[in-house]
Write a protein that holds these residues in place. Structure first.
Motif, PDB file in Angstrom:
ATOM      1  N   TYR A 194     -15.664 -11.239   0.608  1.00  0.00           N
ATOM      2  CA  TYR A 194     -16.010  -9.804   0.804  1.00  0.00           C
ATOM      3  C   TYR A 194     -16.723  -9.799   2.266  1.00  0.00           C
ATOM      4  CZ  TYR A 194     -20.963 -10.884  -0.560  1.00  0.00           C
ATOM      5  OH  TYR A 194     -21.774 -11.571  -0.078  1.00  0.00           O
ATOM      6  N   THR A 229     -16.515 -10.408   6.652  1.00  0.00           N
ATOM      7  CA  THR A 229     -15.845 -10.037   7.572  1.00  0.00           C
ATOM      8  C   THR A 229     -15.518 -11.635   8.617  1.00  0.00           C
ATOM      9  OG1 THR A 229     -15.711  -8.154   8.628  1.00  0.00           O
ATOM     10  CG2 THR A 229     -14.640  -8.088   7.079  1.00  0.00           C
ATOM     11  N   TYR A 240      -9.355 -10.287   1.320  1.00  0.00           N
ATOM     12  CA  TYR A 240     -10.731  -9.317   1.565  1.00  0.00           C
ATOM     13  C   TYR A 240     -11.370  -9.160  -0.325  1.00  0.00           C
ATOM     14  CZ  TYR A 240     -13.486  -5.814   2.837  1.00  0.00           C
ATOM     15  OH  TYR A 240     -14.809  -4.897   2.687  1.00  0.00           O
ATOM     16  N   GLY A 260     -13.500  -6.764  -0.359  1.00  0.00           N
ATOM     17  CA  GLY A 260     -14.242  -5.612  -0.272  1.00  0.00           C
ATOM     18  C   GLY A 260     -13.604  -4.386  -0.712  1.00  0.00           C
ATOM     19  N   LYS A 261     -14.509  -3.374  -1.097  1.00  0.00           N
ATOM     20  CA  LYS A 261     -13.877  -2.396  -1.447  1.00  0.00           C
ATOM     21  C   LYS A 261     -12.748  -1.569  -0.278  1.00  0.00           C
ATOM     22  CE  LYS A 261     -17.950  -0.371  -3.269  1.00  0.00           C
ATOM     23  NZ  LYS A 261     -17.911  -1.959  -4.332  1.00  0.00           N
ATOM     24  N   ARG A 262     -11.619  -1.753  -1.680  1.00  0.00           N
ATOM     25  CA  ARG A 262     -10.298  -1.085  -0.872  1.00  0.00           C
ATOM     26  C   ARG A 262     -10.910  -0.065   0.079  1.00  0.00           C
ATOM     27  NH1 ARG A 262      -5.496  -1.307  -3.635  1.00  0.00           N
ATOM     28  NH2 ARG A 262      -4.372  -2.335  -2.390  1.00  0.00           N
ATOM     29  N   TYR A 263     -12.049   0.672   0.384  1.00  0.00           N
ATOM     30  CA  TYR A 263     -11.615   2.103   0.593  1.00  0.00           C
ATOM     31  C   TYR A 263     -12.043   1.841   2.003  1.00  0.00           C
ATOM     32  CZ  TYR A 263     -16.505   2.699  -0.898  1.00  0.00           C
ATOM     33  OH  TYR A 263     -17.492   2.437  -0.939  1.00  0.00           O
ATOM     34  N   ILE A 264     -12.660   0.895   2.859  1.00  0.00           N
ATOM     35  CA  ILE A 264     -13.531  -0.012   3.543  1.00  0.00           C
ATOM     36  C   ILE A 264     -12.561  -1.006   4.068  1.00  0.00           C
ATOM     37  CG2 ILE A 264     -15.784   0.867   3.113  1.00  0.00           C
ATOM     38  CD1 ILE A 264     -17.070  -1.300   2.290  1.00  0.00           C
ATOM     39  N   ALA A 265     -11.606  -1.459   3.438  1.00  0.00           N
ATOM     40  CA  ALA A 265     -11.357  -2.181   3.688  1.00  0.00           C
ATOM     41  C   ALA A 265     -10.640  -2.422   5.157  1.00  0.00           C
ATOM     42  CB  ALA A 265      -9.498  -2.551   3.167  1.00  0.00           C
ATOM     43  N   PRO A 266     -10.425  -3.711   5.983  1.00  0.00           N
ATOM     44  CA  PRO A 266     -10.182  -3.606   8.023  1.00  0.00           C
ATOM     45  C   PRO A 266      -8.829  -3.239   8.201  1.00  0.00           C
ATOM     46  CG  PRO A 266     -11.453  -5.644   6.668  1.00  0.00           C
ATOM     47  CD  PRO A 266     -11.208  -5.269   5.767  1.00  0.00           C
ATOM     48  N   GLN A 267      -8.968  -2.816   8.874  1.00  0.00           N
ATOM     49  CA  GLN A 267      -7.298  -2.285   9.634  1.00  0.00           C
ATOM     50  C   GLN A 267      -6.966  -3.652  10.368  1.00  0.00           C
ATOM     51  OE1 GLN A 267      -5.289  -0.055   9.172  1.00  0.00           O
ATOM     52  NE2 GLN A 267      -7.363   0.666   8.028  1.00  0.00           N
TER      53      GLN A 267
END
Length: 76
Positions: free
Chosen positions: A19, A21, A50, A52-59
């Motif tokens: 989780y 980055t 990654y 972490g939460k999908r809605y805050i995944a890095p671009q």
């Protein structure tokens, strides 16, 4: 070989939680991509990159292909 993919390198972050980055292997992967060494990352499963939460995944600056989840392969 079937998809004519050349492997540019292997990246791992053993001992780091997925989780985060801020991991050395992930930093090297992103840096190598930005330097033009590749434009696609091949992973076994998307959560190996990654977790972490999908809605805050890095671009990500690269396309992601997953071996075990082809239905989730994403364009950048």
């Amino acid at each position: 070989m079937r998809h004519n993919i050349q492997i540019a390198g292997y990246y791992e972050d053993r001992g780091y939680p997925g989780y985060l980055t801020e991991r050395p292997g992930l930093a090297r992967l992103i840096n190598d991509c930005l330097e033009g060494q590749f434009d696609t990352v091949l992973v076994v499963n998307h959560d190996r990159l990654y977790r972490g939460k999908r809605y805050i995944a890095p671009q990500w600056p690269f396309q992601i292909w997953a071996i075990n989840q082809p239905q989730r392969n994403m364009e950048r």
